[in-house]
Design a protein around this motif. Structure first.
Motif, PDB file in Angstrom:
ATOM      1  N   LYS A 533     -35.965 -56.124 -18.451  1.00  0.00           N
ATOM      2  CA  LYS A 533     -35.035 -57.100 -19.042  1.00  0.00           C
ATOM      3  C   LYS A 533     -33.590 -56.626 -18.931  1.00  0.00           C
ATOM      4  N   ALA A 537     -30.744 -58.712 -16.861  1.00  0.00           N
ATOM      5  CA  ALA A 537     -29.483 -59.155 -17.467  1.00  0.00           C
ATOM      6  C   ALA A 537     -28.286 -58.663 -16.652  1.00  0.00           C
ATOM      7  N   GLU A 553     -37.291 -61.328 -12.015  1.00  0.00           N
ATOM      8  CA  GLU A 553     -38.002 -62.318 -12.826  1.00  0.00           C
ATOM      9  C   GLU A 553     -39.508 -62.250 -12.564  1.00  0.00           C
ATOM     10  N   GLN A 701     -39.214 -65.527 -25.588  1.00  0.00           N
ATOM     11  CA  GLN A 701     -38.202 -64.878 -24.753  1.00  0.00           C
ATOM     12  C   GLN A 701     -38.226 -65.430 -23.330  1.00  0.00           C
ATOM     13  N   GLU A 702     -39.431 -65.713 -22.804  1.00  0.00           N
ATOM     14  CA  GLU A 702     -39.538 -66.299 -21.459  1.00  0.00           C
ATOM     15  C   GLU A 702     -38.867 -67.662 -21.408  1.00  0.00           C
ATOM     16  N   ASP A 705     -35.076 -67.108 -21.398  1.00  0.00           N
ATOM     17  CA  ASP A 705     -34.566 -66.611 -20.125  1.00  0.00           C
ATOM     18  C   ASP A 705     -34.552 -67.707 -19.072  1.00  0.00           C
ATOM     19  N   LYS A 708     -31.689 -70.067 -19.789  1.00  0.00           N
ATOM     20  CA  LYS A 708     -30.413 -69.436 -19.450  1.00  0.00           C
ATOM     21  C   LYS A 708     -30.188 -69.427 -17.950  1.00  0.00           C
TER      22      LYS A 708
END
Length: 749
Positions: A533, A537, A553, A701-702, A705, A708
């Motif tokens: 992660k 980022a 990813e 969280q997936e 992400d 985003k």
């Protein structure tokens, strides 16, 4: 011209005032060194070059300071010796006034060359025929040569014709735009370099014929080229063709039509017709690169207009500020200062004079208001059709104008707007003074942006579909493995004896070892997810690492799937261990005839003591690992070991008492066992909740992400959801840590 060549014509075209004699009265002058050179890393069509230097570095003339980035790209070289003072964004010559990355060099005045030599000396050969076309193309690419008469297409890419057989090389010396005389003066004074450059280009493309097209308003240039052909004994291989003066005969497609009568189809290139077209300035640069090993660091630029006192042509270093060159020509600033880069038809006004000369800067025009009045206010289109008559590309300028103005870009594209060469002939003849070319440029830019957005969305869709397919495939593989394990376990269970008391303790030990191994794998997987992660980022924040985002990813998704599988395996192992422990009394009763179901029999108490001892050994092993790794769970593990040691001592004392025929504590032992069982059940329940909550956090969280990455407006809401789920997970872990008799730390559950 030694061969009879039939000339053709193209539709449309105009005859604006030439205004060329002002800048042809003096020979080419060499411009002096400026105080600083500003070198954009993007001076051509294609990808920008990548800087190889940084502020404070010393460079020599001809040294490579930026590397080509990709196939359609060329490197950049230092025009003189000096010091790099900055590598930063600076304004560059562009109609939109954009800023781009530039390398700024302060000359040291010595103009010291980097050691260089001709390609012949580098390869140890004497004749051009001894050098392969591939070697020549690579050398031209490394010399940073891009087209010097148009948009700056990398020359090496244009010479890479693939499987297309080339029968004719065309050198463009038409220079049809008013005011510009850079190519004219080059052909007059350096005709031999142009001819020898043509021979090199012919050898590369393998053509048997070469035509040099020059407008008939340049008789001195035509005479110089023909004289050079005779001196080099090439008059039978190369033809200098005088063509009628007509704007825009210097357009690539228009010049091909004039000389050959063939038309380059929409979306096609000249190589499809067996033709290659290059500018005469490019040919001269190729000759100097091969003959002397000189990269492209200078060019001839026309400085003209009534606002300069000494109009003419200058050989100027790439990166020289416009203001410095204008000063050499005696520029007198006007009340309404206006300097145009390029000619009056296709050029654009510069927003300031501290912009650099680039590889494609062939002219600086500084007119007065009387010489070149400002644009009048545009009026309504009267549908006169003059723009249609003037268009050299056989387009419908009026329709393209309406579509561009109404933002009907799809219709504009259907009407072949990208075939427009932006020559400005339609705007020149428009009685309503409509800036037609500006509308076309706007439409082209909007269409390119739309194409880029669609391509980006398509790539995102493909990544999403591939991810779903991968997840489905991995889920199917896991299900198949699970079924195989279940079948193997059932088969092994069937092969076991009905009652196997002697194997009970070893089985428990194996089960504890397997559970410990799974727990270690879970910890390692959680650590891997955190590191991935962080890398993801960083890659999303850095545009230069955009190609790593899909890989990261995919790695993150695979690791998260592994975490879920491990969590399920741990839960299943614990459930199986608990079931085996619950079934142990029944097996003991069937095995031991003297037991008779008595929980205080010596055999039962012995097994209880051995089980407690095995658990103590496991806890001691985990403590040793935590101490070796310096984890913060050492204190919790030590507390669990102390409690487990008490259980071992109690079980051993009870067993010894049973062997000696002493009566066990009737009330204390059952109460302690019940309390221990209740504590174990509570710990197991909380551990299951924690595993389920970890799964929820991962899924949330997936989703965050993904939102985003796709720029959705739900990012903030999902971020709050992730925080909420993480808080709940932390609360469960704290509850587990507070339970008495816990043998496993909360963060290992």
């Amino acid at each position: 011209m030694t061969n009879l060549i039939r000339l053709h014509s193209f539709d449309g075209g105009i005859h604006p005032a030439e205004n060329k004699t002002q800048s042809t009265q003096t020979p080419i002058r060499v411009a002096s060194l400026p105080d600083e050179l500003i070198l954009p890393v993007h001076q051509h069509i294609g990808a920008a070059a990548r800087p190889l230097v940084q502020a404070g570095d010393s460079v020599l003339k001809g040294q490579r300071i930026a590397e080509a980035e990709g196939f359609v790209s060329v490197p950049l070289h230092a025009p003189t010796s000096g010091t790099v003072v900055a590598v930063e964004d600076r304004p560059v010559p562009h109609a939109s006034g954009l800023e781009e990355l530039c390398i700024v060099i302060r000359p040291d005045g010595r103009d010291q060359w980097l050691e260089h030599q001709s390609l012949y000396a580098q390869l140890g050969v004497e004749h051009l025929t001894d050098i392969t076309p591939r070697q020549l193309v690579e050398h031209i690419r490394n010399s940073g040569i891009a087209g010097m008469g148009g948009a700056g297409f990398p020359t090496a890419v244009k010479l890479n014709v693939g499987q297309n057989p080339i029968h004719t090389l065309i050198l463009n010396g038409a220079e049809c735009e008013p005011y510009i005389t850079a190519d004219d003066m080059l052909m007059r004074e350096r005709a031999a370099e142009v001819i020898q450059g043509a021979l090199i280009l012919q050898h590369i493309v393998g053509s048997k014929r070469c035509l040099i097209g020059v407008e008939d308003n340049k008789p001195e240039a035509i005479a110089a080229l023909e004289q050079a052909l005779v001196q080099l004994d090439q008059q039978h291989h190369i033809d200098v063709v005088s063509i009628p003066t007509k704007y825009p005969s210097g357009g690539e497609k228009q010049l091909i039509k004039i000389l050959t009568g063939e038309e380059v189809p929409a979306g096609g290139i000249p190589a499809n017709l067996g033709l290659v077209c290059q500018n005469v300035g490019t040919a001269a640069a190729v000759y100097r690169a091969v003959q002397f090993g000189e990269p492209l660091i200078s060019r001839i630029t026309t400085v003209t207009g009534d606002a300069v006192q000494q109009p003419g042509n200058f050989e100027v270093l790439i990166g020289t500020p416009v203001a410095h060159l204008l000063q050499l020509a005696g520029y007198r600033a006007q009340k309404r200062e206006r300097v145009i880069m390029g000619g009056p038809m296709m050029g654009f006004a510069l927003p300031q004079l501290q912009l650099p000369i680039t590889k494609t800067s062939n002219c600086l025009l500084a007119p007065t208001e009387q010489e070149l009045p400002p644009n009048d206010i545009a009026m309504a289109c009267i549908r006169c059709g003059l723009c249609v008559d003037a268009c050299p590309a056989d387009l419908l300028p009026q329709q393209l104008y309406w579509f561009s103005k109404a933002q009907e870009f799809e219709k504009a594209e259907q009407h072949n707007i990208f075939d427009c060469i932006e020559c400005g002939a339609c705007s020149y003849v428009c009685p309503s003074h409509i800036p037609l070319v500006q509308y076309y440029r706007y439409a082209k830019g909007a269409i390119r942006e739309d194409r880029a957005a669609k391509a980006k969305a398509e790539r995102a869709r493909l990544r999403f579909e591939e991810r779903l397919a991968r997840q489905e495939r991995e889920a199917a593989e896991k299900e198949a493995k699970r079924k195989a394990r279940a079948e193997a376990a059932a088969k092994a269970q069937a092969e076991k004896p009905a009652v196997a008391d002697t194997a009970a303790a070893p089985a428990a030990a194996v089960s504890s070892a397997d559970l410990d191994k799974l727990q270690k794998q879970l910890d390692a997987t959680q650590s891997a997810i955190a590191k991935t992660k962080e890398k993801l980022a960083a890659a999303r924040a850095d545009e230069t690492q955009a190609d790593k985002v899909p890989v990261l990813e995919a790695a993150l998704a695979k690791t998260q799937d592994k975490l879920k599988a491990l969590a399920k395996d741990i839960a299943a192992a614990k459930k199986a261990a608990k079931a085996a422990e619950a079934a142990a009394p029944a097996a003991d009763a069937a095995l031991t005839a003297t037991d008779k179901g008595d929980p205080n029999s010596p055999e039962r108490l012995q097994r209880k003591w051995e089980t407690a001892k095995a658990r103590l050994d496991t806890a001691l092993q985990r403590l040793a690992e935590a101490q070796a790794q310096g984890l913060d769970t050492i204190a919790a593990l030590q507390a669990g070991i102390d409690k487990q040691q008490e259980r071992v001592n109690e079980a051993h004392a009870a067993w010894q008492a049973a062997l000696n025929g002493e009566a066990p504590a009737a009330t204390a032992a059952p109460d302690a066992a019940a309390q221990a069982q209740a504590s174990a059940d509570a710990i197991d329940a909380l551990q299951k909740k924690i595993l389920a909550q970890q799964d929820r956090v991962t899924k949330m969280q997936e989703r965050h992400d993904m939102a985003k990455a796709e720029g959705l407006d739900t990012v903030e809401a999902l971020a709050l959801g992730v925080q909420k789920q993480q808080d709940k997970l932390h609360q469960l872990q704290q509850e587990l840590a507070a339970l008495p008799g816990r043998s496993t730390p909360a963060n290992e559950a």
